[in-house]
Design a protein around this motif. Structure first.
Motif, short mmCIF file in Angstrom:
data_model
loop_
_atom_site.label_atom_id
_atom_site.label_comp_id
_atom_site.label_asym_id
_atom_site.label_seq_id
_atom_site.Cartn_x
_atom_site.Cartn_y
_atom_site.Cartn_z
N SER A 1 0.83 -1.21 0.00
CA SER A 1 0.00 0.00 0.00
C SER A 1 0.87 1.25 0.00
O SER A 1 1.93 1.30 0.62
CB SER A 1 -0.91 0.04 1.23
N LEU A 2 0.37 2.25 -0.69
CA LEU A 2 0.98 3.58 -0.71
C LEU A 2 0.09 4.49 0.12
O LEU A 2 -1.10 4.61 -0.18
CB LEU A 2 1.09 4.08 -2.15
N VAL A 3 0.65 5.08 1.17
CA VAL A 3 -0.15 5.92 2.06
C VAL A 3 0.52 7.28 2.25
O VAL A 3 1.72 7.42 2.08
CB VAL A 3 -0.38 5.26 3.45
N LYS A 4 -0.32 8.25 2.61
CA LYS A 4 0.16 9.59 2.90
C LYS A 4 -0.29 9.94 4.31
O LYS A 4 -1.47 9.81 4.65
CB LYS A 4 -0.41 10.60 1.91
N ILE A 5 0.68 10.37 5.11
CA ILE A 5 0.39 10.84 6.46
C ILE A 5 1.01 12.22 6.57
O ILE A 5 2.23 12.37 6.44
CB ILE A 5 0.97 9.91 7.54
N GLY A 6 0.18 13.23 6.80
CA GLY A 6 0.68 14.60 6.79
C GLY A 6 1.23 14.92 5.41
O GLY A 6 0.57 14.72 4.40
N ASP A 7 2.48 15.36 5.37
CA ASP A 7 3.14 15.65 4.09
C ASP A 7 4.01 14.51 3.61
O ASP A 7 4.65 14.60 2.56
CB ASP A 7 4.01 16.92 4.22
N ASP A 8 4.08 13.43 4.38
CA ASP A 8 4.98 12.31 4.07
C ASP A 8 4.24 11.17 3.38
O ASP A 8 3.10 10.86 3.71
CB ASP A 8 5.64 11.80 5.35
N HIS A 9 4.93 10.54 2.44
CA HIS A 9 4.39 9.40 1.70
C HIS A 9 5.19 8.15 2.08
O HIS A 9 6.42 8.20 2.21
CB HIS A 9 4.50 9.63 0.19
N PHE A 10 4.48 7.02 2.20
CA PHE A 10 5.10 5.76 2.59
C PHE A 10 4.61 4.64 1.70
O PHE A 10 3.41 4.56 1.39
CB PHE A 10 4.73 5.41 4.05
N LEU A 11 5.53 3.78 1.29
CA LEU A 11 5.19 2.56 0.58
C LEU A 11 5.53 1.42 1.52
O LEU A 11 6.69 1.28 1.94
CB LEU A 11 5.96 2.42 -0.73
N LEU B 1 13.80 0.16 3.16
CA LEU B 1 14.81 0.80 2.31
C LEU B 1 15.08 2.23 2.75
O LEU B 1 16.10 2.82 2.44
CB LEU B 1 14.35 0.76 0.86
N GLY B 2 14.13 2.81 3.49
CA GLY B 2 14.30 4.18 3.94
C GLY B 2 13.83 5.18 2.91
O GLY B 2 12.97 4.89 2.08
N LYS B 3 14.44 6.36 2.95
CA LYS B 3 14.04 7.46 2.07
C LYS B 3 14.55 7.24 0.66
O LYS B 3 15.73 6.98 0.44
CB LYS B 3 14.56 8.78 2.63
N LEU B 4 13.64 7.35 -0.29
CA LEU B 4 13.98 7.20 -1.70
C LEU B 4 13.65 8.51 -2.40
O LEU B 4 12.50 8.92 -2.45
CB LEU B 4 13.16 6.05 -2.31
N PRO B 5 14.67 9.21 -2.92
CA PRO B 5 14.40 10.47 -3.62
C PRO B 5 13.76 10.21 -4.98
O PRO B 5 14.16 9.30 -5.70
CB PRO B 5 15.78 11.10 -3.76
N LEU B 6 12.76 11.00 -5.30
CA LEU B 6 12.07 10.92 -6.58
C LEU B 6 12.03 12.32 -7.18
O LEU B 6 12.16 13.30 -6.45
CB LEU B 6 10.63 10.42 -6.39
N PHE C 1 9.16 7.25 1.58
CA PHE C 1 9.82 6.34 2.51
C PHE C 1 9.30 4.93 2.26
O PHE C 1 8.10 4.70 2.26
CB PHE C 1 9.53 6.75 3.96
N LEU C 2 10.23 4.02 2.03
CA LEU C 2 9.87 2.61 1.90
C LEU C 2 10.09 1.97 3.26
O LEU C 2 11.22 1.99 3.78
CB LEU C 2 10.72 1.92 0.83
N ILE C 3 9.01 1.46 3.85
CA ILE C 3 9.09 0.90 5.19
C ILE C 3 8.61 -0.55 5.17
O ILE C 3 7.78 -0.94 4.36
CB ILE C 3 8.29 1.72 6.22
N SER C 4 9.14 -1.30 6.10
CA SER C 4 8.79 -2.70 6.24
C SER C 4 7.40 -2.84 6.88
O SER C 4 7.03 -2.02 7.72
CB SER C 4 9.84 -3.38 7.13
N PRO C 5 6.67 -3.88 6.52
CA PRO C 5 5.38 -4.12 7.16
C PRO C 5 5.49 -4.37 8.67
O PRO C 5 4.51 -4.23 9.38
CB PRO C 5 4.83 -5.37 6.46
N VAL C 6 6.67 -4.72 9.14
CA VAL C 6 6.85 -4.96 10.58
C VAL C 6 7.36 -3.73 11.32
O VAL C 6 7.57 -3.78 12.52
CB VAL C 6 7.77 -6.18 10.86
N SER C 7 7.54 -2.61 10.61
CA SER C 7 7.97 -1.39 11.27
C SER C 7 6.84 -0.88 12.18
O SER C 7 5.67 -1.16 11.93
CB SER C 7 8.33 -0.32 10.24
N PRO C 8 7.18 -0.13 13.22
CA PRO C 8 6.14 0.36 14.13
C PRO C 8 5.04 1.17 13.43
O PRO C 8 3.86 1.00 13.73
CB PRO C 8 6.92 1.23 15.12
#
Length: 151
Positions: free
Chosen positions: A91-101, A106-111, A117-124
């Motif tokens: 899923s691709l989500v937006k929280i505030g001004d930040d986007h997460f896949l 992988l962390g921050k990916l510049p586009l 931010f690419l985050i693991s499903p097990v991240s908090p």
């Protein structure tokens, strides 16, 4: 910011492939260093230098394995098609001004459009939003915020 999930996956795959190529070059250089050290040295200095290079080689091998695993996992998640009504892996989500896949850590990916931010499903953070629907709230950066399920 207008984000296309497939383009994000392509950039992430490209990033990991580049990183793997760099690590393989580093492994090659270390291996050549071990062979050169083998030819030109003798005694305790030789043993210490060779051991240091061997440790470096093990570390790079571990990084290659880890990044290869991330790439495989990214391909697996990329193959998940469709947009669900609830947040899940891919899923691709937006929280505030930040986007997460929600994919791999992988962390921050510049586009070109910004950063994601690419985050693991097990991240908090992912654990907080997995299974929730569009517009529900999540505690993020110390505040309760609604998130947007983009894709």
């Amino acid at each position: 910011m207008n984000l296309n999930k497939e383009e994000i996956f392509q950039k992430a795959v490209s990033f990991l492939k580049d990183r793997l190529n760099q690590l393989r070059e580093e492994r090659k250089a270390i291996s050549e260093g071990i062979l050169e050290d083998d030819k030109s040295s003798a005694g305790d200095k030789f043993e210490t230098g060779r051991e240091m290079l061997t440790q470096d080689l093990r570390q790079v091998e571990g990084q290659i394995k880890s990044n290869s695993d991330l790439l495989e996992e990214l391909y697996r998640i990329q193959s998940i098609k469709g947009i669900g009504e609830k947040v899940r892996e891919g899923s691709l989500v937006k929280i505030g001004d930040d986007h997460f896949l929600i994919s791999v850590a992988l962390g921050k990916l510049p586009l070109p459009e910004g950063e994601i931010f690419l985050i693991s499903p097990v991240s908090p953070l992912a654990q907080q939003i997995m299974g929730k629907g569009h517009g529900e709230t999540v505690l993020f950066k110390g505040k309760s915020q609604q998130f947007e399920l983009i894709a």
